[in-house]
Design a protein around this motif. Structure first.
Motif, PDB file in Angstrom:
ATOM      1  N   GLU A   2       4.152 -13.754  -2.513  1.00  0.00           N
ATOM      2  CA  GLU A   2       3.557 -12.448  -2.450  1.00  0.00           C
ATOM      3  C   GLU A   2       4.284 -11.687  -1.529  1.00  0.00           C
ATOM      4  OE1 GLU A   2       1.716 -15.086   0.429  1.00  0.00           O
ATOM      5  OE2 GLU A   2       1.810 -15.098  -1.458  1.00  0.00           O
ATOM      6  N   HIS A   3       5.107 -12.361  -0.542  1.00  0.00           N
ATOM      7  CA  HIS A   3       5.909 -11.776   0.268  1.00  0.00           C
ATOM      8  C   HIS A   3       7.009 -11.058  -0.314  1.00  0.00           C
ATOM      9  CE1 HIS A   3       4.117 -14.304   3.415  1.00  0.00           C
ATOM     10  NE2 HIS A   3       4.341 -15.213   2.749  1.00  0.00           N
ATOM     11  N   ILE A   4       7.407 -11.012  -1.482  1.00  0.00           N
ATOM     12  CA  ILE A   4       8.425 -10.364  -2.166  1.00  0.00           C
ATOM     13  C   ILE A   4       7.879  -8.971  -2.457  1.00  0.00           C
ATOM     14  CG2 ILE A   4       9.796 -10.219  -4.409  1.00  0.00           C
ATOM     15  CD1 ILE A   4       9.506 -13.362  -4.371  1.00  0.00           C
ATOM     16  N   ILE A   5       6.719  -8.895  -2.608  1.00  0.00           N
ATOM     17  CA  ILE A   5       5.952  -7.431  -2.926  1.00  0.00           C
ATOM     18  C   ILE A   5       5.432  -6.666  -1.883  1.00  0.00           C
ATOM     19  CG2 ILE A   5       6.021  -8.010  -5.337  1.00  0.00           C
ATOM     20  CD1 ILE A   5       2.971  -8.249  -4.985  1.00  0.00           C
ATOM     21  N   LYS A   6       5.621  -7.329  -0.668  1.00  0.00           N
ATOM     22  CA  LYS A   6       4.977  -6.903   0.512  1.00  0.00           C
ATOM     23  C   LYS A   6       6.093  -5.889   1.325  1.00  0.00           C
ATOM     24  CE  LYS A   6       1.231  -9.938   1.918  1.00  0.00           C
ATOM     25  NZ  LYS A   6       0.867 -10.963   2.920  1.00  0.00           N
ATOM     26  N   SER A   7       7.134  -6.034   0.821  1.00  0.00           N
ATOM     27  CA  SER A   7       8.244  -5.079   1.595  1.00  0.00           C
ATOM     28  C   SER A   7       8.783  -4.042   0.779  1.00  0.00           C
ATOM     29  CB  SER A   7       9.295  -6.242   2.284  1.00  0.00           C
ATOM     30  OG  SER A   7      10.256  -5.494   3.034  1.00  0.00           O
ATOM     31  N   LEU A   8       9.195  -3.128   1.651  1.00  0.00           N
ATOM     32  CA  LEU A   8       9.766  -1.944   0.755  1.00  0.00           C
ATOM     33  C   LEU A   8      11.133  -2.177   0.024  1.00  0.00           C
ATOM     34  CD1 LEU A   8       9.694   0.888  -0.042  1.00  0.00           C
ATOM     35  CD2 LEU A   8      10.636   1.582   2.015  1.00  0.00           C
ATOM     36  N   LYS A   9      11.971  -2.952   0.870  1.00  0.00           N
ATOM     37  CA  LYS A   9      13.343  -2.797   0.093  1.00  0.00           C
ATOM     38  C   LYS A   9      13.483  -4.030  -1.029  1.00  0.00           C
ATOM     39  CE  LYS A   9      15.987  -2.272   4.359  1.00  0.00           C
ATOM     40  NZ  LYS A   9      16.928  -2.834   5.574  1.00  0.00           N
ATOM     41  N   PRO A  10      12.608  -5.239  -1.145  1.00  0.00           N
ATOM     42  CA  PRO A  10      12.501  -6.060  -2.243  1.00  0.00           C
ATOM     43  C   PRO A  10      11.920  -5.291  -3.186  1.00  0.00           C
ATOM     44  CG  PRO A  10      12.100  -7.198  -0.490  1.00  0.00           C
ATOM     45  CD  PRO A  10      11.975  -5.866   0.241  1.00  0.00           C
ATOM     46  N   VAL A  11      10.939  -4.514  -3.140  1.00  0.00           N
ATOM     47  CA  VAL A  11      10.569  -3.733  -4.445  1.00  0.00           C
ATOM     48  C   VAL A  11      11.248  -2.572  -4.916  1.00  0.00           C
ATOM     49  CG1 VAL A  11       8.345  -2.432  -5.015  1.00  0.00           C
ATOM     50  CG2 VAL A  11       8.069  -4.488  -3.431  1.00  0.00           C
ATOM     51  N   ALA A  12      11.843  -2.165  -3.812  1.00  0.00           N
ATOM     52  CA  ALA A  12      12.964  -0.981  -4.455  1.00  0.00           C
ATOM     53  C   ALA A  12      14.296  -1.479  -5.367  1.00  0.00           C
ATOM     54  CB  ALA A  12      13.459  -0.395  -3.275  1.00  0.00           C
ATOM     55  N   LEU A  13      14.379  -2.694  -4.834  1.00  0.00           N
ATOM     56  CA  LEU A  13      15.410  -3.477  -5.700  1.00  0.00           C
ATOM     57  C   LEU A  13      14.810  -3.688  -7.049  1.00  0.00           C
ATOM     58  CD1 LEU A  13      17.188  -5.734  -2.834  1.00  0.00           C
ATOM     59  CD2 LEU A  13      18.291  -3.702  -4.304  1.00  0.00           C
ATOM     60  N   PHE A  14      13.725  -4.256  -6.999  1.00  0.00           N
ATOM     61  CA  PHE A  14      13.192  -4.436  -8.339  1.00  0.00           C
ATOM     62  C   PHE A  14      13.146  -3.282  -9.201  1.00  0.00           C
ATOM     63  CE2 PHE A  14      10.592  -8.385  -6.514  1.00  0.00           C
ATOM     64  CZ  PHE A  14      11.142  -9.102  -7.710  1.00  0.00           C
ATOM     65  N   VAL A  15      12.707  -2.028  -8.607  1.00  0.00           N
ATOM     66  CA  VAL A  15      12.678  -0.750  -9.443  1.00  0.00           C
ATOM     67  C   VAL A  15      14.224  -0.800  -9.914  1.00  0.00           C
ATOM     68  CG1 VAL A  15      12.420   1.673  -9.283  1.00  0.00           C
ATOM     69  CG2 VAL A  15      10.708   0.247  -8.172  1.00  0.00           C
ATOM     70  N   ALA A  16      15.322  -0.737  -9.028  1.00  0.00           N
ATOM     71  CA  ALA A  16      16.542  -0.614  -9.592  1.00  0.00           C
ATOM     72  C   ALA A  16      16.928  -1.499 -10.611  1.00  0.00           C
ATOM     73  CB  ALA A  16      17.522  -0.946  -8.280  1.00  0.00           C
TER      74      ALA A  16
END
Length: 294
Positions: A2-16
């Motif tokens: 769940e740590h992967i979706i707790k931080s802004l940078k990883p989620v932003a990379l998911f969006v990209a």
């Protein structure tokens, strides 16, 4: 995980990654739509461009997982770092599978097998989480369960309010997600022989069943009050559309098309539904970015 979706940078990379994957899928739709004896060259070129874009999308997702792991290392959270490192290995294999598919013009059977192994690693991680949460829920206390709290995704409850009541149970949800990932991995591996009718039908049905199990676990978590995050609805929509696209792929694999153009039309419909599912998942990730940015 769940740590992967707790931080802004990883989620932003998911969006990209979702944006690039959508663009690649659009090229595949164009390839299927133009499939005919007189335009095989153009159709193959479009499909090849789509595969390379999907590989770049996989690289973005790999970057997201690695970024989350590095942030955990900087905070000296070693147990969580080890878990994310294993997730990164699975994502790396899935990305290598996409690279092999692009490099072989989609004809290499090893690409699907490598990707299936990557999904299988994710399934093992989720299964281990299910086991740890189950042990925590079977403890003597009915109050706070530390193991379950550590396994909760953002928006999940951090306590088990009553084992008897079942509202706080999470182990069965993690187990359902693990089973879904295992089934998805098997189906993904079958796509290496999807040119034949039988394996193609099996691949579509297994992948649909796996994604449906994932969707059920998310929906059940929301109904139990364990998930309150806004992106959940979009994520469920995306998973549902992906399941439909896999079912449609099984149907197309079982049909006997009279012409190459008719087969291309059927494949284009399947890919269009898949595109809609990826767009919905991308919107869920974008909603999560907005939540974290605030």
């Amino acid at each position: 995980m769940e740590h992967i979706i707790k931080s802004l940078k990883p989620v932003a990379l998911f969006v990209a990654g979702a944006v690039v994957f959508v663009l690649g899928t659009a090229f595949l739709i164009a390839s299927d739509a133009t499939l005919s004896p007189s335009s095989l060259g153009a159709s193959n070129d479009l499909a090849q461009a789509g595969r390379w874009l999907q590989f770049l999308a996989g690289a973005c997702v790999l970057g997201a997982v690695c970024t989350a792991g590095w942030e955990l290392v900087l905070r000296s959270e070693w147990a969580a770092s080890a878990e994310v490192a294993a997730a990164a290995v699975g994502t790396l294999l899935l990305t290598i599978g996409l690279l092999a598919s692009a490099a072989s013009n989609g004809s290499g059977p090893a690409a699907s097998v490598i990707g299936a192994v990557g999904i299988g690693i994710w399934a093992l991680l989720v299964l281990s989480r299910a086991a740890r949460v189950s042990l925590a829920e079977q403890g003597p206390t009915q109050g706070t369960a530390q193991g379950a709290a550590q396994g909760a995704a953002p928006g999940m409850q951090t306590t088990v309010p009553g084992i008897q009541g079942g509202r706080g149970r999470q182990a069965d949800l993690w187990l359902a997600a693990a089973i879904g990932l295992f089934i998805l991995a098997i189906g993904y591996g079958f796509t290496s022989a999807a040119s034949s009718r039988g394996p193609g039908i099996a691949a579509g049905l297994l992948e649909a069943a796996g994604v449906a199990a994932l969707a059920w676990s998310v929906a059940a978590a929301r109904s139990r009050g364990l998930l309150h995050s806004r992106p959940v609805s979009s994520a469920l929509t995306g998973l549902g559309l992906l399941a439909v696209s896999f079912l449609a792929a099984a149907v197309v694999a079982g049909l006997a098309f009279g012409t190459l153009s008719a087969m291309g039309t059927g494949l284009a419909v399947v890919t269009a539904v898949e595109l809609a599912g990826v767009v919905a998942l991308g919107l869920a990730a974008w909603t999560r970015v907005r939540e974290l940015y605030r």
